[in-house]
Design an enzyme around this catalytic site. Structure first.
Site, PDB file in Angstrom:
ATOM      1  N   CYS A  18       0.807  -1.218   0.000  1.00  0.00           N
ATOM      2  CA  CYS A  18       0.000   0.000   0.000  1.00  0.00           C
ATOM      3  C   CYS A  18       0.843   1.272   0.000  1.00  0.00           C
ATOM      4  CB  CYS A  18      -0.951  -0.009   1.198  1.00  0.00           C
ATOM      5  SG  CYS A  18      -2.372  -1.106   0.982  1.00  0.00           S
ATOM      6  N   SER A  49     -14.807   9.124   0.613  1.00  0.00           N
ATOM      7  CA  SER A  49     -13.586   8.310   0.501  1.00  0.00           C
ATOM      8  C   SER A  49     -13.666   7.063   1.361  1.00  0.00           C
ATOM      9  CB  SER A  49     -12.350   9.143   0.891  1.00  0.00           C
ATOM     10  OG  SER A  49     -12.251  10.293   0.095  1.00  0.00           O
ATOM     11  N   ASP A  50     -14.810   6.413   1.324  1.00  0.00           N
ATOM     12  CA  ASP A  50     -15.011   5.222   2.149  1.00  0.00           C
ATOM     13  C   ASP A  50     -14.268   4.037   1.543  1.00  0.00           C
ATOM     14  OD1 ASP A  50     -16.026   3.604   4.223  1.00  0.00           O
ATOM     15  OD2 ASP A  50     -17.911   4.711   4.213  1.00  0.00           O
ATOM     16  N   ASP A  51     -14.332   2.891   2.224  1.00  0.00           N
ATOM     17  CA  ASP A  51     -13.525   1.735   1.842  1.00  0.00           C
ATOM     18  C   ASP A  51     -14.086   0.974   0.651  1.00  0.00           C
ATOM     19  OD1 ASP A  51     -11.536   1.842   4.060  1.00  0.00           O
ATOM     20  OD2 ASP A  51     -13.353   1.663   5.261  1.00  0.00           O
TER      21      ASP A  51
END
Length: 346
Positions: A18, A49-51
């Site tokens: 990541c 900007s959620d998962d």
């Protein structure tokens, strides 16, 4: 020595896992120029900007859709596959959901032994199986740098959906895995990590967030996100902004991987940590923490833990159960009403 043993996968990419993500500030600027999509059944889109994206199918069922892939974060192909799959599946768990179908996403050099690719895919398949989901195909391309991940579809009841916003003043902040994965992976790549440090980060990164999700379903969770490439600071910022609250993080209480603090003090910081710090500083941060602990807060995580805003009366009981999972976890701070600084480190 066979071909698989001769190749160190992490040497094939300038950034691992990541840490290879585009910086949050850059990404925000790009996404802000895209057209807006509206659908009354879309429960979660790009705005916060959620998962993962969440689409309501019926009053009792919502579909979760996510995609995640990255460059090698482990030299062993099988382990790389496990970590990449656990990281992709985590987005569904961060929404409180259950993964059901996964598709492989693969980029692989045409000059490399295909047995290595087979081991990567086996690692991913085993994690999908552990999650109770089905691996149903995928897509491959040739590329000089190996990359692997999953597109995952899951389900959740619309009323039991966790979002990365909705935190309430007074909530306790719980983190379910230790920090420092990016720092330790940087040390591994530089051949400065001990065997214990390497084992510790791999144990954390290959652990599914399914087990923490299973426990936290029984408590009052007001907001949740998984901590990945933007670091604890970046994902805490998203929660704070979406909730219009301030998050206070006690760096003395952060669970940290063995060796991460020492390597941070030596300056073994991945480039993504500096991008994460700049992004949060632009939004507003106050810190009285040690510099090396700040570096850990902004360290990009791969397959990190869940950050949950939990009703304060539930925090102690939840932590007792989470502690049985054998990964360091802690109550790391609290949510307050909005202050001048949106993130406070102490």
């Amino acid at each position: 020595m066979d071909k698989k043993e001769k190749i160190r996968l992490t040497k094939l990419a300038p950034n691992c896992g990541c840490a290879a993500k585009v910086g949050p500030g850059t990404l925000t600027g790009i996404l802000g120029k895209l057209p807006k999509f509206e659908d009354e059944q879309l429960l979660v889109g790009t705005e916060t900007s959620d998962d993962a994206a969440v689409y309501k199918i019926s009053n009792d069922l919502a579909l979760i859709q996510t995609l995640d892939f990255f460059t090698p974060v482990a030299d062993d192909p099988y382990t790389f596959g496990q970590v990449a799959a656990a990281n992709a599946l985590s987005d569904v768990y961060a929404m409180g959901g259950e993964p059901k179908i996964a598709l492989n996403i693969v980029a692989f050099p045409n000059h490399m032994d295909t047995e290595i690719l087979g081991e990567i895919l086996k690692g991913g398949a085993d994690k999908v199986m552990e999650a109770g989901a089905v691996l149903a195909g995928g897509h491959t391309i040739q590329d000089d740098t190996p990359k692997y991940g999953l597109s995952v579809t899951g389900f959740v009841h619309p009323d039991k959906l966790w979002k990365n916003f909705g935190a309430c003043a007074g909530d306790a902040l719980i983190l379910t895995k230790p920090l420092g994965a990016g720092i330790i992976n940087t040390a591994i790549k530089a051949e400065l990590a001990s065997e214990e440090e390497t084992e510790g980060v791999l144990k954390s990164m290959t652990c599914l967030n399914k087990y923490a999700r299973d426990i936290m379903r029984n408590y009052r969770v007001h907001a949740c996100t998984d901590v990945t490439g933007f670091g604890l600071g970046g994902h805490a910022l998203e929660m704070a902004q979406g909730s219009n609250k301030t998050l206070v993080l006690d760096t003395k209480k952060l669970p940290v991987l063995r060796g991460a603090r020492e390597h941070a003090c030596m300056g073994l910081i991945p480039a993504g940590a500096y991008r994460n710090r700049e992004h949060v500083e632009r939004a507003g941060i106050t810190s009285t923490a040690e510099v090396c602990m700040e570096d850990i807060v902004f360290d990009p995580q791969t397959s990190g833990g869940l950050l949950l805003a939990v009703h304060p009366e539930d925090a102690d009981a939840a932590l007792r159960e989470l502690s049985k999972l054998e990964l360091p976890c802690a109550v790391i701070g609290e949510v307050t009403e909005r202050r001048d600084s949106i993130i406070i480190l102490k």
